[in-house]
Design a protein around this motif. Structure first.
Motif, PDB file in Angstrom:
ATOM      1  N   ARG A 505      14.069  17.000  42.673  1.00  0.00           N
ATOM      2  CA  ARG A 505      13.519  16.688  43.991  1.00  0.00           C
ATOM      3  C   ARG A 505      14.491  15.832  44.806  1.00  0.00           C
ATOM      4  O   ARG A 505      15.434  15.266  44.268  1.00  0.00           O
ATOM      5  CB  ARG A 505      12.205  15.917  43.840  1.00  0.00           C
ATOM      6  CG  ARG A 505      12.334  14.630  42.973  1.00  0.00           C
ATOM      7  CD  ARG A 505      12.184  13.378  43.784  1.00  0.00           C
ATOM      8  NE  ARG A 505      12.431  12.178  43.019  1.00  0.00           N
ATOM      9  CZ  ARG A 505      13.537  11.448  43.116  1.00  0.00           C
ATOM     10  NH1 ARG A 505      14.520  11.808  43.888  1.00  0.00           N
ATOM     11  NH2 ARG A 505      13.690  10.338  42.405  1.00  0.00           N
ATOM     12  N   LYS A 522       3.394  18.780  58.437  1.00  0.00           N
ATOM     13  CA  LYS A 522       3.426  20.261  58.528  1.00  0.00           C
ATOM     14  C   LYS A 522       4.538  20.723  59.470  1.00  0.00           C
ATOM     15  O   LYS A 522       5.255  21.676  59.188  1.00  0.00           O
ATOM     16  CB  LYS A 522       2.079  20.762  59.086  1.00  0.00           C
ATOM     17  CG  LYS A 522       1.087  21.117  58.026  1.00  0.00           C
ATOM     18  CD  LYS A 522       0.436  22.491  58.322  1.00  0.00           C
ATOM     19  CE  LYS A 522      -0.056  23.130  57.055  1.00  0.00           C
ATOM     20  NZ  LYS A 522      -1.128  22.332  56.428  1.00  0.00           N
ATOM     21  N   GLU A 525       7.964  20.196  57.880  1.00  0.00           N
ATOM     22  CA  GLU A 525       8.141  21.234  56.858  1.00  0.00           C
ATOM     23  C   GLU A 525       8.454  22.578  57.514  1.00  0.00           C
ATOM     24  O   GLU A 525       9.365  23.299  57.093  1.00  0.00           O
ATOM     25  CB  GLU A 525       6.824  21.375  56.077  1.00  0.00           C
ATOM     26  CG  GLU A 525       6.968  21.119  54.602  1.00  0.00           C
ATOM     27  CD  GLU A 525       5.608  21.202  53.900  1.00  0.00           C
ATOM     28  OE1 GLU A 525       5.445  20.478  52.924  1.00  0.00           O
ATOM     29  OE2 GLU A 525       4.726  21.972  54.353  1.00  0.00           O
ATOM     30  N   ASN A 529      11.718  24.940  57.057  1.00  0.00           N
ATOM     31  CA  ASN A 529      11.591  26.304  56.530  1.00  0.00           C
ATOM     32  C   ASN A 529      12.074  27.356  57.528  1.00  0.00           C
ATOM     33  O   ASN A 529      12.637  28.373  57.135  1.00  0.00           O
ATOM     34  CB  ASN A 529      10.159  26.579  56.070  1.00  0.00           C
ATOM     35  CG  ASN A 529       9.912  25.975  54.694  1.00  0.00           C
ATOM     36  OD1 ASN A 529      10.768  26.068  53.802  1.00  0.00           O
ATOM     37  ND2 ASN A 529       8.781  25.322  54.512  1.00  0.00           N
ATOM     38  N   LYS A 595      12.768  27.696  49.678  1.00  0.00           N
ATOM     39  CA  LYS A 595      11.586  27.184  50.373  1.00  0.00           C
ATOM     40  C   LYS A 595      11.513  25.672  50.221  1.00  0.00           C
ATOM     41  O   LYS A 595      11.801  25.129  49.156  1.00  0.00           O
ATOM     42  CB  LYS A 595      10.331  27.838  49.778  1.00  0.00           C
ATOM     43  CG  LYS A 595       9.089  27.534  50.583  1.00  0.00           C
ATOM     44  CD  LYS A 595       8.003  28.597  50.371  1.00  0.00           C
ATOM     45  CE  LYS A 595       6.779  28.270  51.193  1.00  0.00           C
ATOM     46  NZ  LYS A 595       7.000  28.356  52.629  1.00  0.00           N
ATOM     47  N   LYS A 597       9.378  22.016  50.513  1.00  0.00           N
ATOM     48  CA  LYS A 597       8.012  21.505  50.486  1.00  0.00           C
ATOM     49  C   LYS A 597       8.010  19.980  50.369  1.00  0.00           C
ATOM     50  O   LYS A 597       8.689  19.403  49.498  1.00  0.00           O
ATOM     51  CB  LYS A 597       7.279  22.118  49.280  1.00  0.00           C
ATOM     52  CG  LYS A 597       5.806  21.816  49.274  1.00  0.00           C
ATOM     53  CD  LYS A 597       5.053  22.760  48.344  1.00  0.00           C
ATOM     54  CE  LYS A 597       3.587  22.379  48.266  1.00  0.00           C
ATOM     55  NZ  LYS A 597       2.958  22.080  49.552  1.00  0.00           N
ATOM     56  N   ILE A 599       6.267  16.807  49.141  1.00  0.00           N
ATOM     57  CA  ILE A 599       5.208  16.548  48.167  1.00  0.00           C
ATOM     58  C   ILE A 599       4.592  15.160  48.322  1.00  0.00           C
ATOM     59  O   ILE A 599       3.519  14.882  47.795  1.00  0.00           O
ATOM     60  CB  ILE A 599       5.694  16.775  46.701  1.00  0.00           C
ATOM     61  CG1 ILE A 599       7.004  16.033  46.442  1.00  0.00           C
ATOM     62  CG2 ILE A 599       5.843  18.244  46.394  1.00  0.00           C
ATOM     63  CD1 ILE A 599       7.465  16.130  45.006  1.00  0.00           C
ATOM     64  N   ALA A 613      10.473  15.511  48.371  1.00  0.00           N
ATOM     65  CA  ALA A 613      10.342  16.935  48.672  1.00  0.00           C
ATOM     66  C   ALA A 613      11.073  17.771  47.634  1.00  0.00           C
ATOM     67  O   ALA A 613      11.980  17.284  46.942  1.00  0.00           O
ATOM     68  CB  ALA A 613      10.906  17.213  50.057  1.00  0.00           C
TER      69      ALA A 613
END
Ligand code: SER
Length: 616
Positions: A505, A522, A525, A529, A595, A597, A599, A613
């Motif tokens: 990570r 969001k 992220e 992405n 991808k 993310k 966390i 992340a």
């Protein structure tokens, strides 16, 4: 004075003056991916130098373990070491120049403490430039301090071309930022001018180094022993300097060098620090230290490298030999030591035995070495058994390959993959024979076999200054994307405070005063992405700091002042997604990240948030 006493006296002196003694931090930095190892006592204290409250108070002192890998190849002379201990005292917004200088001078010269002759101490002070003025205050304080000892301290106006002819010559020398400024190790951070103390060994000046001698001359007459940094600025991401809320002091004194001076030696290897290791080496090899320069050099390399390897493996966050990051450095150190041991005629396994001597020597002060004794010894043994099997055969192969005085990249790769020769060891062997090695071809071979991108390979072989596994390389690129996305969503006040990457990570600390909302997370992220889906190219350019600033780069990663820096561009002109100064390595294209993310999003301290992340 033995080092044990020197450590004790230093801590006693500063405790008497209200300093809390803090333990040495780990050699493996926990908060900063821009360096592989802790290189100075201030490194673990950065959060407190910029304003966080330290639980032990405003006055601190420590003996910090440090590793500096930049000079591995220099080890073998009379003063270079890869591991050393730094004695340091700190004021976190408490006392400043007057007390710091007075205490440094008292500790060095007072009979009760080190009792060095004040006549032999020469000092340097910052000469001033556009960003910060000449340090008149320190000059005045030094003049008072010398006057208290009946001495007149003249100032050298040039700082360069006036000979330091003892008491009659200048005593205080002025230098620019390159010499009298301590900059942040990372992108941004606390910094300021410094004043350094040098000891005059009395050796005649060597004119090969310039017409006149001066404290920063490299001829060997002057030895730097202590650096008092006055950290009153913070370097910002745009390269500017802002006044810190508090004025700090950060000092660092080299334990080994100071011990050598106190013991009347002009060679750190002739202090008692190395006598046990040298004794064991003499028993193992049947050769006495002092026989000739070539053998002495091997003694020093073996002793230095194995001492460093023991401290890295035995650290509270110890690493084992590998082909990755810090592990690769340990491997290089051990394998180079083994080869030098063979040159001393030692045929059997010896690193475990010497490792034991190092633990015996330092384990009473550094308890982690005792705790990890078995692991250290068994790792050394394992590594030597691995390399010992192939070393001799590899050297034979090398001799054959060297017939035409050139080692091709393919040949160097065979030595690396079949015989376990780190690239740098082959380079050294080739250098000794005055031959040539095609490093570029080696890297191409390496890439093909390890399925690495060019940037990842560069990262590995540029001094090993990067953990180069594919995962960490991609996480590193993800960190740049995250940094840029946070600034787009939360505003350009967001600045990086720290970053840490493991193979699983990334962790990213940044300035922001509120908890992020679910929507903001969001959005960030999503932006990252998007950048991944668009498969943006990652390109690197070397340029001056000024040019980097002009291009809008963020995250100033300070190389040496005035040097060129690497800037990583993600995306295409003119709409780059991210432009950031960084040492690399990075993925070639963003799609390699797959991808992204987030966390976790949490607070670290007031005003600083942390994101964890993952990618893949
Ligand atoms: N950071 C300064 C140095 O390493 C003083 O500790 O020299």
């Amino acid at each position: 004075m033995l080092v044990k006493e020197l450590r004790r006296k230093f801590l006693e002196f500063f405790s008497e003056r209200g300093h809390a003694v803090i333990p040495s931090a780990s050699l493996i930095p926990q908060e900063d991916p821009t360096v592989l190892f802790t290189t100075a006592g201030m490194h673990p204290l950065v959060p407190y130098l910029i304003g966080q409250t330290h639980p032990m108070g405003k006055r601190l002192a420590s003996v910090q373990k440090c590793v500096r890998t930049g000079d591995i190849d220099e080890v073998g002379d009379n003063r270079h070491l890869t591991f050393f201990e730094m004695l340091g005292n700190w004021s976190l917004g408490d006392y400043f120049k007057k007390e710091a200088i007075a205490w440094s001078f008292e500790f060095l010269t007072d009979k009760k403490w080190l009792g060095l002759d004040a006549e032999k101490i020469f000092v340097t002070v910052f000469t001033g430039d556009k960003t910060a003025p000449r340090d008149e205050e320190s000059i005045g304080i030094w003049q008072t301090q010398f006057a208290m000892r009946g001495m007149v301290a003249k100032v050298s106006q040039t700082g360069k071309d006036e000979p330091a002819t003892g008491v009659k010559g200048p005593r205080i020398y002025l230098y620019p930022k390159e010499k009298n400024w301590w900059g942040p190790a990372g992108a941004t951070g606390p910094c300021g001018s410094d004043t350094e103390m040098f000891y005059d060994t009395g050796r005649p000046h060597d004119p090969a180094y310039g017409k006149a001698c001066h404290p920063n001359c490299d001829c060997g007459r002057f030895v730097e022993i202590w650096n008092d940094v006055f950290m009153e600025y913070e370097k910002r991401a745009d390269g500017s300097f802002a006044a810190l809320k508090q004025k700090n002091v950060d000092t660092g004194m080299g334990l080994e060098r100071t011990a050598a001076i106190l013991q009347g030696k002009d060679n750190v290897f002739e202090t008692e620090i190395f006598s046990g290791i040298f004794g064991a080496l003499a028993d193992l090899s049947g050769i006495k230290y002092g026989r000739d320069e070539a053998h002495d050099r091997s003694f020093r390399i073996v002793a230095d490298h194995l001492r460093t390897a023991v401290f890295i493996i035995g650290d509270e966050h110890g690493v084992t030999p590998s082909n990755l990051g810090q592990g690769y450095i340990v491997r290089r150190l051990i394998r180079r030591a083994i080869r030098e041991g063979r040159r001393l005629g030692i045929k059997k396994t010896f690193t475990d035995q010497l490792g034991t001597v190092v633990i015996d020597e330092f384990g009473s002060h550094y308890k982690e070495l005792e705790t990890n004794r078995e692991r250290i010894v068994s790792e050394l043994k394992k590594e030597e058994e691995k390399f010992g099997k192939t070393l001799e055969q590899g050297l034979k192969e090398f001799e054959k390959m060297m017939k035409d005085r050139v080692i091709s990249g393919k040949e160097a790769f065979i030595l690396f993959s079949t015989y376990g020769f780190p690239l740098e060891l082959t380079q050294e062997l080739v250098g000794e024979r005055g031959g040539n090695l095609d490093v570029e071809e080696f890297k191409r071979e390496f890439e093909q076999h390890q399925e690495l991108s060019r940037t990842a390979t560069e990262g590995l072989f540029k001094g090993g200054l990067a953990d180069h596994s594919v995962e960490t390389t991609c996480l590193h690129t993800a960190t740049h994307l995250l940094h840029a996305a946070l600034r787009k969503v939360l505003g350009s006040d967001v600045a990086q405070k720290g970053s840490n990457i493991t193979t699983e990570r990334l962790r990213f600390d940044f300035t922001y005063s509120k908890k992020m909302t679910a929507e903001q997370i969001k959005e960030v992220e999503g932006l990252v992405n998007d950048a991944i889906t668009k498969n943006l190219p990652v390109q690197c350019e070397e340029m001056t700091v000024a040019a980097a600033k002009k291009s809008g780069a963020i995250g100033l990663f300070e190389e040496k002042y005035g040097e060129k820096v690497k800037v990583y561009f993600v995306g295409a002109k003119p709409d780059y997604f991210s432009i950031e100064i960084c040492g690399g390595p990075h993925a070639g294209h963003t799609s390699e990240l797959k991808k992204f993310k987030i966390i976790k999003e949490e607070a670290v301290v007031a005003g600083v948030r942390r994101i964890k992340a993952t990618i893949g």
